[in-house]
Design a protein around this motif. Structure first.
Motif, short mmCIF file in Angstrom:
data_model
loop_
_atom_site.label_atom_id
_atom_site.label_comp_id
_atom_site.label_asym_id
_atom_site.label_seq_id
_atom_site.Cartn_x
_atom_site.Cartn_y
_atom_site.Cartn_z
N THR A 103 -28.88 11.18 23.05
CA THR A 103 -27.94 10.15 22.61
C THR A 103 -26.52 10.71 22.67
O THR A 103 -26.33 11.89 22.98
N ILE A 104 -25.56 9.85 22.38
CA ILE A 104 -24.18 10.30 22.17
C ILE A 104 -24.02 10.52 20.66
O ILE A 104 -24.30 9.61 19.87
N SER A 125 -23.19 14.14 8.09
CA SER A 125 -23.21 15.25 9.05
C SER A 125 -22.91 14.78 10.47
O SER A 125 -22.23 15.47 11.23
N GLN A 126 -23.40 13.60 10.82
CA GLN A 126 -23.18 13.09 12.18
C GLN A 126 -23.55 11.62 12.25
O GLN A 126 -24.23 11.08 11.38
N PHE A 127 -23.09 10.95 13.32
CA PHE A 127 -23.59 9.62 13.62
C PHE A 127 -23.85 9.52 15.12
O PHE A 127 -23.25 10.23 15.93
N HIS A 128 -24.81 8.65 15.48
CA HIS A 128 -25.24 8.53 16.87
C HIS A 128 -25.72 7.11 17.16
O HIS A 128 -25.78 6.27 16.26
N PHE A 129 -26.12 6.86 18.41
CA PHE A 129 -26.40 5.50 18.85
C PHE A 129 -27.74 5.40 19.58
O PHE A 129 -28.20 6.36 20.20
N HIS A 130 -28.33 4.19 19.50
CA HIS A 130 -29.56 3.88 20.22
C HIS A 130 -29.41 2.52 20.90
O HIS A 130 -28.72 1.64 20.40
N THR A 131 -30.08 2.38 22.05
CA THR A 131 -30.16 1.07 22.70
C THR A 131 -31.55 0.88 23.29
O THR A 131 -32.09 1.81 23.89
N GLU A 179 -14.24 8.33 26.67
CA GLU A 179 -14.53 9.70 27.13
C GLU A 179 -15.98 10.09 26.85
O GLU A 179 -16.28 11.24 26.52
N LEU A 180 -16.89 9.14 26.97
CA LEU A 180 -18.29 9.46 26.72
C LEU A 180 -18.78 10.55 27.68
O LEU A 180 -18.67 10.39 28.90
N PRO A 181 -19.30 11.65 27.18
CA PRO A 181 -19.83 12.70 28.08
C PRO A 181 -21.13 12.24 28.74
O PRO A 181 -22.08 11.87 28.06
N ALA A 241 -21.46 0.79 29.21
CA ALA A 241 -21.05 2.18 29.42
C ALA A 241 -22.06 3.14 28.80
O ALA A 241 -22.38 4.18 29.37
N PHE A 242 -22.58 2.78 27.62
CA PHE A 242 -23.59 3.63 26.97
C PHE A 242 -24.90 3.58 27.75
O PHE A 242 -25.55 4.60 27.96
N ARG A 243 -25.28 2.37 28.20
CA ARG A 243 -26.56 2.22 28.90
C ARG A 243 -26.57 2.88 30.27
O ARG A 243 -27.64 3.15 30.81
#
Length: 266
Positions: A103-104, A125-131, A179-181, A241-243
Motif C-alpha cells: 500500500t501507500i 503511528s501511520q495511515f494507509h489506503f486500500h482499494t 508524488e505517490l511512489p 492514480a492509486f489503482r
C-alpha cells in the motif's frame, strides 16, 4: 618424490572437500531462505486465502475468531447510548511517504496525533489506503478505504477507518498524491508532507465500533475498530492514480461470528 606427490594429492583433496562443503553450505542457505520466504500479497498463491500457509506467525489469519474486515449490516447494528465517544486529538503535522509493497503508507514523524478510548491513549503511528474498501456497508464496497493506525504503551492497537467515495478532489491529500511512489520500497521525493488529519475527518461523527484484527498478516486480533459512517471524497483522478500502483489491495470480509457492532451518535 613420491612423498611430495602424496603431499600434493592430500592438499588438493582437502581443498576440493572444503570447496564442496562450502558449496553445500551455500545451497543449504539458499534452500533455507527459500523455505522461510513468507512474503504475502493480494494475488493467487500468496493472496488472502493462503496467508495462513505462508508462515506460522500468520495462523491467526485462518484460525482467528475476530477477524477484520467485516460487512456492517445497518439493521443489525446496536445503538449504544452508553458508548463512550472516542476523543480524537489531531492537528496538522508532517508525515513521510512510502510504498511498502502492499500500500501507500504515510508515517508519523511526531507523537502529537492521538486518540483516547475509555481513558487510554493511543498514538498515531501511520495511515494507509486500500482499494476497494475492505469493510462493507450493507454488502457494498466503497472505492477506497483509509486506515489510521494507533497503538498504546502496551502495543495494543486501535484503528480508525474512513470510507472513500469518488467525488471532489481531496485537497488535503493533494500534495502527497502528486508524488505517490510507484516502486516497491520506494519513498516519495519530498521528505515530509504536512497533513491536517482533523480536517480530513467527516463532519458527521457517527461511528461504528467493534473488536477485530489487523487486515494484513499476521492478522493480530484484539484491535479496536472505529469506522465512520459518512465517507470522505477523492476525485476520480486521485483514485485512479492509486489503482495504477495497487489495482486491488483489499482483504475480503470475514465472519462476524458472535461479535457486536455498536454505533454512537444516537
Amino acid at each position: 618424490m613420491k612423498k611430495l606427490g602424496y603431499l600434493f594429492f592430500a592438499m588438493f583433496s582437502s581443498l576440493m572437500l572444503a570447496a564442496c562443503a562450502e558449496q553445500k553450505s551455500e545451497e543449504k542457505e539458499v534452500v533455507t531462505t527459500s523455505a522461510n520466504h513468507s512474503d504475502w500479497s493480494y494475488e493467487e498463491s500468496t493472496g488472502p486465502e493462503h496467508w495462513g500457509e505462508l508462515d506460522p506467525s500468520n495462523l491467526t489469519c485462518v484460525n482467528g475468531s475476530e477477524q477484520s474486515p467485516i460487512n456492517v449490516e445497518f439493521p443489525e447494528v446496536k445503538a449504544d447510548g452508553n458508548l463512550k465517544e472516542t476523543e480524537i486529538h489531531y492537528e496538522s503535522t508532517p508525515f513521510t511517504l512510502e510504498n511498502n509493497g502492499h500500500t501507500i503508507q504515510a508515517n508519523a514523524t511526531t507523537e502529537s496525533n492521538h486518540i483516547i478510548i475509555e481513558g487510554n491513549e493511543y498514538k498515531l503511528s501511520q495511515f494507509h489506503f486500500h482499494t476497494p474498501s475492505e469493510h462493507q456497508f450493507n454488502g457494498q464496497n466503497y472505492d477506497m478505504e483509509l486506515h489510521l493506525v494507533h497503538s498504546d504503551e502496551k502495543g495494543e492497537l486501535a484503528v480508525i477507518g474512513l470510507m472513500i467515495q469518488e467525488g471532489n478532489e481531496n485537497k488535503l491529500l493533494a500534495s502527497m498524491w502528486n508524488e505517490l511512489p510507484t516502486e516497491k520500497n520506494a519513498k516519495a521525493d519530498s521528505e515530509k508532507y504536512d497533513i491536517d488529519l482533523q480536517a480530513l475527518l467527516p463532519e458527521d461523527e457517527t461511528t461504528f465500533h467493534y473488536t477485530g484484527s489487523l487486515t494484513t498478516p499476521p492478522c493480530t486480533e484484539e484491535v479496536q475498530w472505529i469506522i465512520y459512517e459518512q465517507p470522505i471524497e477523492m476525485s476520480k483522478e486521485q483514485i485512479e492514480a492509486f489503482r495504477l500502483i495497487f489495482p486491488d489491495n483489499h482483504r475480503p470480509v470475514q465472519p462476524i461470528n458472535e461479535r457486536d457492532i455498536n454505533k454512537n451518535g444516537e
